[in-house]
Structure formats: C-alpha cells, structure tokens
Design a protein around this motif. Sequence first.
Motif, PDB file in Angstrom:
ATOM      1  N   ASP A   1      -7.140   0.212   1.230  1.00 56.72           N
ATOM      2  CA  ASP A   1      -6.196   0.729   0.238  1.00 56.72           C
ATOM      3  C   ASP A   1      -6.622   0.349  -1.175  1.00 56.72           C
ATOM      4  OD1 ASP A   1      -4.000   1.941   1.938  1.00 56.72           O
ATOM      5  OD2 ASP A   1      -4.048  -0.082   2.780  1.00 56.72           O
TER       6      ASP A   1
ATOM      7  N   TYR B   1      -5.734  -5.748   2.029  1.00 53.60           N
ATOM      8  CA  TYR B   1      -5.728  -4.284   2.147  1.00 53.60           C
ATOM      9  C   TYR B   1      -6.988  -3.707   1.506  1.00 53.60           C
ATOM     10  CZ  TYR B   1      -0.730  -5.625   2.237  1.00 53.60           C
ATOM     11  OH  TYR B   1       0.478  -6.242   2.475  1.00 53.60           O
TER      12      TYR B   1
ATOM     13  N   LYS C   1      -9.171   2.781  -2.153  1.00 54.03           N
ATOM     14  CA  LYS C   1      -8.512   4.060  -2.432  1.00 54.03           C
ATOM     15  C   LYS C   1      -7.930   4.067  -3.837  1.00 54.03           C
ATOM     16  CE  LYS C   1      -4.826   7.101  -0.697  1.00 54.03           C
ATOM     17  NZ  LYS C   1      -3.782   7.270   0.354  1.00 54.03           N
TER      18      LYS C   1
ATOM     19  N   PRO D   1       0.790  -1.223   0.000  1.00 59.73           N
ATOM     20  CA  PRO D   1       0.000   0.000   0.000  1.00 59.73           C
ATOM     21  C   PRO D   1       0.833   1.289   0.000  1.00 59.73           C
ATOM     22  CG  PRO D   1      -1.014  -1.590   1.448  1.00 59.73           C
ATOM     23  CD  PRO D   1       0.293  -2.190   1.017  1.00 59.73           C
TER      24      PRO D   1
END
Length: 377
Positions: A182, A179, A185, A110
Amino acid sequence: MNAFPPLKNDLILRAATGQPTERAPVWIMRQAGRYLPEFRKEREEHDFFTICRTPELATRVTLQPINRYDGLLDAAIIFSDILVVPQALGMVVEMLPGKGPNFPEPLVLPEDLMKLKEVVDVYEELGYVFDAITMTRKALEGRVPLFGFIGAPWTLMAYMIEGGGSTSLSKAKTWLFKYPADSHKLLQKITDVAVDFLVGQIKAGAQIVQVFESWGGELSPHDFNTFSLPYLKQIAQRVKKQLLQDGLSLVPMTIFAKGSWYAIESLSESGYDTISLDWTVDPAYAKSITKGRVTLQGNMDPSMLNGGDDAIRATVRQMLTAFGTNQRYIVNLGHGILPTIDPEATRVFLETVHSVGLELNKNGYKVEESICKNNAG
C-alpha cells in the motif's frame, strides 16, 4: 506558448548544466518567507494558502527578496508549498499559526487511500500555480531565472500520514514496514501527480525545478533505496521524456534529499543535473563521490546567519574555496532560511558570495558575455 522577456542573468542555468561561470551563482531556499518584514505584513492580511492560490499575491511575494536584494540573488523561486499536491489529491491541509501544516484527517489505514482522488487533473486542481509562474516570469522581466518545485513522494506521504510535522515519522515509517504494498501504491500515485505538476510548471515558464525530499534522512539507506530513490528517478526520467515528447526544451532539475548523505552517489546517477546538500556533508566528500557528474548546491548551516558578520564572511569564504567558484557549483544554505534571521545578515551573506566568488575566480576561467539559448523559455 508564452512570450517571456529575454533573460539577463543565466548564471544558475549555466552552473546547473556544467558550463563555466564567472562566479558561483546564489539563491536561498525559502528566500521569500517569514524572515522578511514585507512577507510578514502580507501574512497579516492574507492566509498562507490564499497567497499560494492567488497568482497576483504569489507573484508579489516571490519578487520581495528579488527586489530587496536587487542584483544579489541569481534566481527566484515561485511562492507555493509542497503540500498543494496532497490538496490536489483531495486532502484538507491547513497552515496553523505557530504550528505549521495540519491535516485534520490524515491517512491512518490503507483503506483511507480510497478517499484520495483516483485521477488528478493538475491543470484543474493546481492551475493557480501555473498562472502564478507565468505571471511571475513576466514580472521578473528577465532579471533572473524562475524555479518551480515539488515535494518528493516519500516526503509528501509522510505528511499525509503523520498529519503534519513529526520528530520521528513513526506513523509513516510504520506504513512502510507494515503495509509495504500500500505504501508503494501511495508513492506511485503521488509520483504520477508530481510528474504532471512539474511538466505543467515548466510549460508555464519555470526555467529550472527542484524536488524536495525533506524527510529523506529519516530513512535507512536500504529503505531510502526502496521507498524514495526509485520514485525520484522516475520523476526525473518521466519529466524529461514528457517534455521531449511535447517538443519542449529540457530544463535543469535539482534534487535535495536532506540528511541522505549516504545516497549522494546514487542520486548523482539518477537523472538530476544538480544535487543540493545539507550542512552535514563535507564538500570534498561530495565532490569525490559525484566525480563531476552533477552540479553541487549548498550547503551553509542556516543558523550561521545568526552568527554575526565576521562568521558569515569566514564561512562563505571557506565554502567557496572548498566547492570552487567557476563550474558546477551553486551557493545556497543547507536547508531553508530560518524565520529568526535578520534580513541584513542575509545581505552580508549574499554580498560576500559575490565579492569572494569574484576574488577567488579572478585568475581562473574568464567567461565571455553569453546569455543562454533558452531566453524565450
């Protein structure tokens, strides 16, 4: 605003928006590509991404199948690549002979998200695509409409993490599970660029656009609904909203989520006008699930083009009979055409689509001569 030649063939646009057509229109994913000797000659002289980044070359290559199959293709698609978006985000992408796309420095952890550009100006980073679209639209002289396209966020994320193609996508899928925050994102960052990029393509002259979720079928239904579908919906909604805010006409939008047969119903309610199907989807099933909400596109197995003329003709007839010929259907393959295909086999495919389509439709709805209202783009 660019002034473009009047459009002479609007079959694709009519089919995509649910209007009657005198025959089912046809185009081919990757129709400008390695199966054509003229394209291979171009590649002997120019690197892949050099062609993408040089509007004159991209225009010339885009027109190659239109010229070779004069009058048989109902759309052109701009020669570019879905991986120009990771490039715009700051990643290095190479196209290696015999291997395909390669990312020398893929995203591993990440923390690597910090290496991506915080803000991407698509007009600065990807203006060459817009220039190529405008140039190609003029060079087409109204013969057929021009497609623009992007890769979907999950598909681009997978390439950015895997570093290229993969049979398992284990690295990218590990991100989703290990993750998730992330991953969202990154998917949102790609989505933001994708929306701006599609709007820019339409402003440059694209008359119809397609979103390629090439790795959609690698996700379970739950993971598709979590990591793919929300961003696909967002793209359709935001592109249309931005066009209307800018005082521009909407253009038809197509989604192709390869392998995601389980998502057809959801996709038919996601804001796209057309759903492109791979060859594993039965036409009757797709029609029953979508209930006329969207146009269907596809879905012949590309390998069928290696099967000989009789097999091609029989399969085209079967496909047209199943999907219908005069409304809400666009003929295509179930994925991109293979480099091994004989261009003359492609000609047989296209000619059969025309002849059988007209034959099956001869007693159906007759469409009066009418060219769509979007001629000026």
